[in-house]
Design an enzyme around this catalytic site. Structure first.
Site, short mmCIF file in Angstrom:
data_model
loop_
_atom_site.label_atom_id
_atom_site.label_comp_id
_atom_site.label_asym_id
_atom_site.label_seq_id
_atom_site.Cartn_x
_atom_site.Cartn_y
_atom_site.Cartn_z
N LYS A 138 62.34 84.66 16.91
CA LYS A 138 62.71 84.78 18.32
C LYS A 138 61.54 85.25 19.18
CE LYS A 138 66.75 85.75 19.71
NZ LYS A 138 67.15 84.37 20.01
N GLY A 144 67.81 79.19 23.34
CA GLY A 144 67.92 80.45 24.05
C GLY A 144 66.58 81.14 24.22
N ASP A 145 65.72 80.98 23.20
CA ASP A 145 64.37 81.56 23.28
C ASP A 145 63.53 80.82 24.31
OD1 ASP A 145 65.05 83.32 21.22
OD2 ASP A 145 64.37 81.92 19.68
N ARG A 183 65.36 67.74 21.39
CA ARG A 183 64.37 67.51 20.34
C ARG A 183 64.59 68.48 19.19
NH1 ARG A 183 59.88 66.57 24.97
NH2 ARG A 183 59.69 68.84 25.00
#
Length: 299
Positions: free
Chosen positions: A40, A251-252, A285
């Site tokens: 993350k 989300g990152d 992707r």
């Protein structure tokens, strides 16, 4: 351009594709096995730097091929990696990821060298943190370290962004004074110690605000995200429509893109719109870092 520092995890992702996630005691077939740099912290650093931000990554890797691949990926994006420590006798962090036919994923994380990101390491690179304007944290390094960095950064008046994943209940003393806390609907309930309840976004946003978060944000998957406006009312930022192939790292990517836009001096609303565009491209992707867009793909 303000400087960003990310203090967090660096992993190698081992990704396979399945028709559906296995249940308890169930065996399913996976298609292929890809190695992709992740973690993350590293993902967020990569996303922000690849979009043009001035980003330094702080964390740890093992003295192994996975660690070297991780460094090369970060450097490709333009991340400053000279302060990342290489730890002997321990492997680079690992994530085992299964992606289903809808593009959703299940992840098992093995910390490895990430567990070595302790207070003594932070003290050795404190000048980097204090020289930065925006500090980004997650929960894939020791929790004590997250609390320590957050406290030092808050004391120094930095913009502090916490992406509370993997989610756990958080003490109010950590939350108090943070600039941004950005969980999804499942994570926020764990953060608040109410994991058995259903998320009511406006209520949870106001709870975070009352606990001392300047700008609470809850991500809503395909529905975008929500935050509070200047009057304390919930404000929705819609997602950009996309056909998801793999949501790993989306989300990152959102967090990194948001931080990049904030570093450019943009208001939060504009930063969230920019982040929505970036993450919408990423889900089309495969993988985490390899899926993240460049600036020219968004603008």
């Amino acid at each position: 351009m303000k400087k960003i520092v990310v203090v967090g995890s660096i992993n190698m992702d081992y990704v396979t594709h399945v028709q559906q996630q296995p249940g308890v005691g169930e065996t399913v077939s996976g298609q292929g096995l890809d190695l992709k740099p992740g973690g993350k912290g590293a993902n967020q650093a990569y996303a922000a730097a690849y979009l043009g931000a001035d980003v330094t990554m702080l964390g740890a890797i093992g003295n192994d091929a996975a660690g070297r691949m991780s460094l090369e990926s970060l450097q490709h994006a333009g991340v400053h990696t000279e302060y990342i420590q290489t730890v002997e006798g321990v492997s680079t962090g690992t994530a085992l990821i299964a992606v289903n036919a809808e593009g959703d994923n299940s992840i098992i994380v093995i910390p490895g060298a990430n567990d070595k990101v302790d207070r003594s390491y932070v003290d050795s690179v404190m000048e980097v943190i204090l020289a930065s304007d925006i500090v980004i944290l997650q929960l894939e390094i020791p929790f004590d370290t997250v609390c320590y960095v957050a406290e030092k950064a808050k004391q120094a008046g930095k913009t502090v962004i916490l992406d509370p994943a993997p989610a756990r209940e958080l003490p109010e003393e950590l939350i108090r004074g943070l600039t941004i806390v950005k969980p999804n609907q499942t994570e926020i309930m764990k953060v608040l110690g109410r994991a058995e309840e259903t998320c009511q976004p406006e209520r949870e946003l106001n709870t975070l605000k009352a606990m001392g978060v300047a700008h609470p944000i809850i991500t809503l998957g395909s529905k975008g995200c929500c935050t509070l406006d200047a009057d304390g009312k919930m404000e929705n930022v819609p997602a950009v429509k996309a056909s998801a192939v793999d949501t790993t790292g989306a989300g990152d990517c959102f967090t990194g893109a948001m931080a990049c836009s904030l570093a450019e001096g943009n208001p939060l609303e504009k930063a969230l719109e920019f982040a929505a565009k970036a993450s919408a491209i990423a889900v089309t992707r495969a993988g985490a870092q390899p899926s993240f867009p460049s600036r020219k793909e968004i603008c």
